[in-house]
Design a protein around this motif. Structure first.
Motif, PDB file in Angstrom:
ATOM      1  N   ASP A 132     -22.243 -42.774 -31.115  1.00 17.11           N
ATOM      2  CA  ASP A 132     -21.719 -44.139 -31.164  1.00 17.11           C
ATOM      3  C   ASP A 132     -22.246 -45.035 -30.058  1.00 17.11           C
ATOM      4  OD1 ASP A 132     -20.223 -43.673 -33.390  1.00 17.11           O
ATOM      5  OD2 ASP A 132     -18.347 -43.294 -32.314  1.00 17.11           O
ATOM      6  N   LYS A 133     -22.827 -44.448 -29.016  1.00 15.01           N
ATOM      7  CA  LYS A 133     -23.105 -45.266 -27.834  1.00 15.01           C
ATOM      8  C   LYS A 133     -24.569 -45.382 -27.428  1.00 15.01           C
ATOM      9  CE  LYS A 133     -18.609 -44.862 -25.587  1.00 15.01           C
ATOM     10  NZ  LYS A 133     -17.909 -44.513 -24.318  1.00 15.01           N
ATOM     11  N   THR A 134     -25.444 -44.597 -27.990  1.00 14.31           N
ATOM     12  CA  THR A 134     -26.834 -44.595 -27.533  1.00 14.31           C
ATOM     13  C   THR A 134     -27.766 -45.225 -28.562  1.00 14.31           C
ATOM     14  OG1 THR A 134     -26.475 -42.616 -26.185  1.00 14.31           O
ATOM     15  CG2 THR A 134     -28.750 -43.173 -26.737  1.00 14.31           C
ATOM     16  N   ASP A 145     -27.330 -47.352 -23.266  1.00 13.97           N
ATOM     17  CA  ASP A 145     -26.068 -46.651 -23.448  1.00 13.97           C
ATOM     18  C   ASP A 145     -24.926 -47.656 -23.308  1.00 13.97           C
ATOM     19  OD1 ASP A 145     -27.079 -43.906 -23.724  1.00 13.97           O
ATOM     20  OD2 ASP A 145     -27.715 -44.169 -21.643  1.00 13.97           O
ATOM     21  N   GLN A 175     -15.503 -54.456 -28.003  1.00 15.13           N
ATOM     22  CA  GLN A 175     -15.116 -54.815 -29.361  1.00 15.13           C
ATOM     23  C   GLN A 175     -15.424 -56.285 -29.638  1.00 15.13           C
ATOM     24  OE1 GLN A 175     -10.832 -53.902 -29.031  1.00 15.13           O
ATOM     25  NE2 GLN A 175     -10.428 -56.085 -29.338  1.00 15.13           N
ATOM     26  N   HIS A 218     -21.382 -49.576 -22.947  1.00 13.24           N
ATOM     27  CA  HIS A 218     -20.195 -49.404 -22.117  1.00 13.24           C
ATOM     28  C   HIS A 218     -18.992 -49.066 -22.991  1.00 13.24           C
ATOM     29  CE1 HIS A 218     -22.211 -52.231 -18.959  1.00 13.24           C
ATOM     30  NE2 HIS A 218     -22.701 -51.016 -18.945  1.00 13.24           N
ATOM     31  N   ASP A 219     -17.979 -48.521 -22.377  1.00 14.85           N
ATOM     32  CA  ASP A 219     -16.783 -48.115 -23.115  1.00 14.85           C
ATOM     33  C   ASP A 219     -15.917 -49.314 -23.497  1.00 14.85           C
ATOM     34  OD1 ASP A 219     -17.435 -45.418 -22.847  1.00 14.85           O
ATOM     35  OD2 ASP A 219     -16.374 -45.232 -20.930  1.00 14.85           O
ATOM     36  N   GLY A 220     -15.208 -49.182 -24.604  1.00 16.31           N
ATOM     37  CA  GLY A 220     -14.161 -50.125 -24.968  1.00 16.31           C
ATOM     38  C   GLY A 220     -14.611 -51.488 -25.444  1.00 16.31           C
ATOM     39  N   LYS A 228     -15.390 -57.768 -22.278  1.00 16.09           N
ATOM     40  CA  LYS A 228     -15.718 -56.863 -21.188  1.00 16.09           C
ATOM     41  C   LYS A 228     -17.200 -57.041 -20.870  1.00 16.09           C
ATOM     42  CE  LYS A 228     -12.254 -53.243 -21.985  1.00 16.09           C
ATOM     43  NZ  LYS A 228     -12.035 -51.794 -22.167  1.00 16.09           N
ATOM     44  N   ASP A 264     -20.504 -50.505 -31.594  1.00 14.69           N
ATOM     45  CA  ASP A 264     -21.094 -49.182 -31.444  1.00 14.69           C
ATOM     46  C   ASP A 264     -22.608 -49.280 -31.643  1.00 14.69           C
ATOM     47  OD1 ASP A 264     -21.365 -49.554 -34.169  1.00 14.69           O
ATOM     48  OD2 ASP A 264     -19.860 -48.056 -34.729  1.00 14.69           O
ATOM     49  N   ALA A 280     -24.440 -52.882 -21.993  1.00 16.32           N
ATOM     50  CA  ALA A 280     -24.983 -51.528 -21.879  1.00 16.32           C
ATOM     51  C   ALA A 280     -25.761 -51.341 -20.586  1.00 16.32           C
ATOM     52  CB  ALA A 280     -25.885 -51.237 -23.073  1.00 16.32           C
ATOM     53  N   LYS A 307     -15.018 -52.484 -33.457  1.00 20.14           N
ATOM     54  CA  LYS A 307     -15.663 -51.945 -32.262  1.00 20.14           C
ATOM     55  C   LYS A 307     -17.169 -52.203 -32.271  1.00 20.14           C
ATOM     56  CE  LYS A 307     -16.620 -47.203 -33.878  1.00 20.14           C
ATOM     57  NZ  LYS A 307     -16.427 -45.764 -33.574  1.00 20.14           N
TER      58      LYS A 307
END
Length: 525
Positions: free
Chosen positions: A146-148, A97, A103, A99-101, A214, A111, A82, A109
């Motif tokens: 989902d991200k914060t 926040d 898992q 990062h995308d993608g 990632k 989140d 993040a 995932k």
């Protein structure tokens, strides 16, 4: 394992090569064979991050992911899973926040809910000897979408990002890790650089490159096998026989000195030396009748000969330590020497007589046989020799494997016991805060309000860590007056490796945790 903002004393690593060679592998062969075997005498106590505040982190860093982390060469936390920052002016609201993608290795995932679950279960379970003590400043965790994720702190703590960067705050899958109990099936679901493919407790861990990872780690190998040894002699023998590629933790002083010498049996080996901040010290059980007597503790502090201990046992691979904050860390002092000076039996006798102690004090000293290297037994034999020689003490030694030693000292079995400490990150707070207060790492309450309620909070309001020297000098004065902890020596970290292996000098992060992804088999050497 704590507060920490300016990390000027991060490990400056220097490689000492014993030999050089020539090209052996083509690129395709090197890639196919780029699997590394690491030997260590330090095996995990548990595979669940919610239960470990010890060198189990060495495995966690490589199989789990954290919101922030310490890439090689970094002395402050950098984004991992993040991007994070304080959103207020008083360092009490910290937002991350994702990062995308992202898992987990099972495909689930990552989140905001998973992050909240990962951190909150540490507090809910509150495992004995676990890392809940790191979260003392945390009030609550909130999520937005989902991200914060927002961490609201009870008080200002500009060092909270460093806590989130420790392997203790590893992200775990809610479907695999219960919110209110530890996972005990010997498996791991993480999102780090590697997956744990096979694990045999105390024997071996097999790691494979995680295809869904990632993060910041640039993996220079395809797989790593970690072999756990109970004795360093067997580990070094395995290295010389090419059964392992590199050793991490556990080399004795004699082995290090031997490896420095150019002799036939060392051909093809290299020694890598790191200026770490590892310390060893004694812990006194204040609830014990004898060790709880201040005069006894001060008398021991008065006669311990650190110079002799280091010379006889560690042969130049360590140096005497007169402060719980080691050299190279802001706030280091020599206050134990300033108060007690050189070893003096007459002064120690006077301290005991003043407390009406006229008979030799009988004490049992506990130590672990398999956590800090094979020299630990010799270290405690020398401590016993020194104390017994004064005629003021009669010491009995009791050495046990860490699996038995840890629960024993947590239950108050020993009157005095030995511990080692490798910092979460090199900041003076990390050499004071973990050892005091109700929930300290020794599982023995050490109530010291001036430190916990005044000095530490004052220091944590200052992001400039060079400006907190006075608080930590005062804290060390208190530790010297109490002598609940007695620093002995400060050491260095050494890696012994096959000359074929590269990356050893980059494999230790500021927490002195092995970053296995930096290791690789050289295609040209």
């Amino acid at each position: 394992m704590f507060n920490r903002t300016s990390l000027q004393a991060a490990a400056a690593l220097a490689s000492i090569s014993l030999l050089t060679g020539c090209s052996l592998f083509g690129e395709d062969e090197a890639e196919a064979g780029n699997k590394i075997v690491v030997g260590t005498t330090s095996s995990p106590t548990t595979l669940d991050p919610a239960a470990a505040w010890d060198s189990s982190w060495e495995l966690y860093r490589n199989v789990f992911q954290t919101l922030m982390s310490f890439p090689t060469g970094s002395t402050t936390p950098q984004p991992d899973a993040a991007d994070c920052k304080f959103t207020d002016t008083v360092s009490k609201v910290y937002q991350c926040d994702l990062h995308d993608g992202l898992q987990f290795s099972n495909g689930n995932k990552i989140d905001a809910a998973a992050v909240k679950h990962s951190i909150e279960r540490i507090r809910t379970i509150d495992a004995e000897g676990g890392p809940n003590g790191l979260l003392g400043s945390l009030d609550k965790i909130e999520t937005s979408g989902d991200k914060t994720v927002v961490f609201r702190l009870k008080e200002s703590d500009a060092t909270f990002p460093f806590v989130l960067a420790t392997p203790a705050m590893s992200l775990v899958d809610p479907a695999s890790y219960p919110a209110d109990q530890l996972r005990t099936d010997g498996k791991i679901v993480g999102s780090g650089p590697y997956t744990l493919e096979k694990y045999t407790e105390g024997v071996e861990a097999e790691l494979l490159k995680n295809p869904s990872y990632k993060g910041f780690a640039d993996r220079k190998n395809t797989a790593v096998t970690i072999r756990y040894f109970s004795e360093s002699e067997a580990m070094v023998t395995a290295l010389k026989k090419k059964e392992i590629d590199i050793t991490y933790r556990g080399l004795t002083a004699e082995e290090i000195v031997d490896l420095r010498e150019k002799k036939p049996e060392n051909e093809g080996l290299q020694l890598i030396e790191s200026t770490g901040a590892t310390i060893h010290y004694l812990v006194f059980n204040a609830e014990d009748k004898a060790a709880g007597e201040a005069a006894v503790r001060k008398a021991i502090a008065q006669v311990i000969d650190r110079e002799a201990l280091v010379a006889k046992v560690y042969r130049g691979t360590a140096e005497p330590l007169y402060s719980m904050v080691p050299k190279g860390i802001a706030g280091h002092t020599t206050k134990f020497f300033d108060k007690f000076g050189d070893p003096d039996v007459d002064k120690a006798r006077a301290l005991l007589r003043k407390a009406d102690i006229t008979e030799p004090v009988k004490l049992t000293f506990g130590y672990t046989t398999d956590r800090y290297g094979s020299s630990t037994a010799a270290e405690f034999a020398e401590i016993k020799r020194q104390l017994d020689a004064t005629g003021l003490f009669e010491v009995t030694l009791e050495g046990k494997p860490w699996k038995e030693f840890q629960p024993a000292y947590q239950k108050g079995t020993y009157q005095v016991f030995g511990r080692g400490w490798a910092p979460d990150f090199p900041d003076p707070d990390n050499f004071i805060a973990p050892f005091v207060g109700k929930n300290n790492v020794h599982a023995a309450p050490y109530e010291q309000p001036e430190i916990t309620e005044q000095l530490l909070p004052e220091s944590r309001r200052k992001s400039d860590r060079a400006a907190v020297t006075s608080q930590f000098e005062k804290a060390q004065e208190i530790l010297v007056d109490d002598v609940r902890l007695l620093p002995l020596w400060q050491g260095k970290l050494h890696l012994a490796a096959s000359e074929e292996i590269g990356g050893g000098e980059r494999a230790l992060d500021p927490q002195t945790v092995m970053q296995l992804w930096e290791l690789h088999r050289k295609t040209s050497w």
